[in-house]
Design a protein around this motif. Structure first.
Motif, PDB file in Angstrom:
ATOM      1  N   LEU A 195       0.850  -1.187   0.000  1.00 43.72           N
ATOM      2  CA  LEU A 195       0.000   0.000   0.000  1.00 43.72           C
ATOM      3  C   LEU A 195       0.888   1.240   0.000  1.00 43.72           C
ATOM      4  N   MET A 196       0.509   2.241  -0.803  1.00 45.72           N
ATOM      5  CA  MET A 196       1.272   3.487  -0.870  1.00 45.72           C
ATOM      6  C   MET A 196       0.290   4.650  -0.933  1.00 45.72           C
ATOM      7  N   ALA A 197       0.628   5.744  -0.268  1.00 46.60           N
ATOM      8  CA  ALA A 197      -0.216   6.938  -0.290  1.00 46.60           C
ATOM      9  C   ALA A 197       0.594   8.146   0.147  1.00 46.60           C
ATOM     10  N   ASN A 198       0.243   9.300  -0.410  1.00 48.75           N
ATOM     11  CA  ASN A 198       0.806  10.548   0.090  1.00 48.75           C
ATOM     12  C   ASN A 198      -0.182  11.163   1.070  1.00 48.75           C
ATOM     13  N   VAL A 199       0.330  11.719   2.161  1.00 43.52           N
ATOM     14  CA  VAL A 199      -0.505  12.346   3.197  1.00 43.52           C
ATOM     15  C   VAL A 199       0.161  13.643   3.643  1.00 43.52           C
ATOM     16  N   PRO A 200      -0.602  14.578   4.191  1.00 40.06           N
ATOM     17  CA  PRO A 200       0.006  15.814   4.693  1.00 40.06           C
ATOM     18  C   PRO A 200       0.970  15.523   5.831  1.00 40.06           C
ATOM     19  N   ASP A 201       2.020  16.303   5.901  1.00 38.26           N
ATOM     20  CA  ASP A 201       2.991  16.159   6.981  1.00 38.26           C
ATOM     21  C   ASP A 201       2.587  17.087   8.118  1.00 38.26           C
TER      22      ASP A 201
END
Length: 524
Positions: A222-228
């Motif tokens: 699973l891969m995803a970009n999320v806010p830091d």
């Protein structure tokens, strides 16, 4: 001094370092491989070996059973708001004899270690580079634990946070591409069918799920970009975040994540070393360049560095070329890395699509463009790196194709004893003299004298051409012609390449002018 002093120390036992060490050891170079880790990685960071990488491992005699371990190429079904947009398919180039393998990086490293052991070299785990000092004759390397080793050359294959690069004083400029990215290999049920990978576009980012080979049959990446948001995410927190993202971005409410095999939280950067060499210290792989993981280019670019450097460093160690030949390594490989950085950055920003306008273009224009068979074939070809050419480099040239610097496509060949083989199978560490008929004796005599014990003459009866081709160990053309005197001049280009320091300075400055970053954007 030891009666068998070390020629090369390779720092880092990932794919790049192992491939480099295999190439050097096969060419008779005495090499030591050190790594600060306690042992080999058991998890798979990369999971695709593109076609060029398959050829590199074949030339290193390190492919082993990776074909049997690989899974069939899968398409990626892309969705938005639960609606299927398109299926991006992997389109192999049928003109080529080799195709990509979807296989674990851990398995690739194991095969490279097996090959290295056959060549008499074992990885020295728990020995990171702590300090170095170099002079005109070599490098003194201080290892963790207090050991010291003297070698003629040191190559940093020790990753994005390379200690060797820092100690050598080589700058590593770059910019972030994605602020925070999550990755997890998990056993899970109810995500999607395992015939395809899946991706979901969402206004908050992208989520991707790729089935991985596993005895239980339910392993997913699973891969995803999320806010830091500044909070530290440990492995359980990463798993919980993916459990939230599956219904948020994919509309999947019945998925069950059982356990995590491996998790990672990272920022995607694009960085390129100012130079690949500082005196007797060289860089390869992630120590020299890092970029987005989309497209699976990192592993393949790294082992491409390794193969290019191995044959050149072997000639220098054997005294068959001046050390200026090593300057052609950066001249050939740095532009190749810059091209990968450009492509992966563009693709990543297009997929992540920050902003309403970018998302509309992605969902209504880009996906239709990517659905075209011709575009998918082109994308697969670019990812394969089989079209890479060094014809514009210092060892390149003009004239009829293939030109000096071009890759010579694999083909069936016949050895002098009449047995059948392939061009790729005969290369690495050997050079190959390819001709349509019996190899001309004057050319063979030149090669026996200039590259003793390093050249195999082969023929391809189906290739009706008056010229003979001298193919480098990495599969690229060095010279084509018929006359021994011309071959001597071609080999002189290797033996004396960029040997003077002013020439090297001009070369590096020229590369920096061609490949530079302005406000985070590569221009040329």
């Amino acid at each position: 001094m030891s009666p068998n002093p070390t020629h090369v120390v390779v720092a880092g036992a990932g794919p790049t370092g192992l491939a480099l060490a295999c190439g050097l050891a096969a060419a008779g170079v005495r090499v030591r491989v050190v790594d600060r880790a306690d042992g080999p990685a058991r998890t798979s960071r990369a999971n695709i070996l593109h076609a060029r990488g398959v050829q590199v491992l074949t030339r290193l005699d390190a492919l082993g059973d990776l074909r049997e371990q690989a899974v069939a190429p899968m398409g990626i079904r892309m969705h938005v708001r639960g609606r299927l947009l398109t299926t991006l398919t992997f389109a192999p180039d049928e003109r080529e004899a080799v195709q990509a393998l979807f296989v674990s990086q851990a398995a690739i490293e194991q095969r490279l270690r097996d090959r290295l052991a056959e060549l008499g070299v074992e990885v020295e785990w728990g020995h990171g580079v702590g300090e170095l000092a170099q002079d005109t004759d070599g490098v003194a390397v201080g290892l963790s634990g207090g050991d010291r080793v003297r070698a003629a050359w040191l190559v940093g294959c020790d990753g994005a946070h390379s200690r060797v690069r820092t100690l050598a004083g080589i700058a590593f400029p770059g910019v972030p591409v994605v602020e925070r990215f999550l990755l997890a290999d998990v056993h899970a049920d109810g995500i999607a069918d395992r015939e395809h990978s899946a991706g979901w576009y969402h206004r908050d980012g992208i989520l991707m799920a790729m089935p991985m080979r596993d005895p239980a049959g339910n392993l997913w990446r699973l891969m995803a970009n999320v806010p830091d948001d500044g909070r530290h995410l440990d492995a359980p927190a990463v798993v919980r975040r993916f459990e939230e993202l599956l219904p948020e971005r994919a509309g999947i409410t019945g998925a069950r994540v059982r356990d995590a095999v491996w998790t990672s939280v990272f920022r995607i950067h694009r960085r390129l070393a100012d130079d690949y060499r500082s005196g007797r210290v060289l860089l390869a792989g992630d120590a020299a360049h890092i970029h987005s993981p989309f497209g699976g280019q990192g592993l393949n670019t790294g082992i491409g560095d390794a193969e290019n450097l191995a044959w050149k460093l072997a000639l220098v160690v054997r005294g068959l070329a001046a050390d200026g030949l090593l300057d052609t390594y950066a001249a050939e490989r740095r532009p190749a890395a810059a091209d990968v950085l450009r492509r992966t950055t563009t693709n990543t920003r297009a997929l992540v699509a920050e902003g309403a306008v970018a998302r509309w273009v992605r969902d209504h224009v880009l996906v239709r463009y990517l659905d075209l068979p011709a575009v998918q074939r082109q994308a697969t070809r670019a990812a394969s790196q089989l079209g890479l050419s060094y014809r514009r480099g210092p060892l390149g040239g003009r004239g009829a194709k293939p030109r000096p610097g071009d890759r010579v496509r694999d083909r069936p060949v016949v050895r002098p004893d009449g047995t059948r083989s392939t061009l790729t199978g005969e290369l690495g560490p050997a050079w190959v003299l390819l001709s349509g008929g019996t190899a001309p004796e004057p050319l063979v005599a030149v090669l026996d004298r200039r590259l003793p014990g390093s050249t195999t003459p082969v023929t391809d009866p189906a290739w009706q051409h008056p010229h003979a081709l001298l193919v480098r160990p990495d599969g690229h053309l060095l010279w084509r012609g018929t006359h021994a005197a011309d071959l001597e001049r071609g080999l002189d280009r290797v033996a004396r390449a960029v040997a003077d320091r002013p020439g090297r300075a001009r070369l590096i400055q020229g590369l920096r002018n061609r490949i530079r970053m302005t406000n985070g954007t590569f221009v040329g």
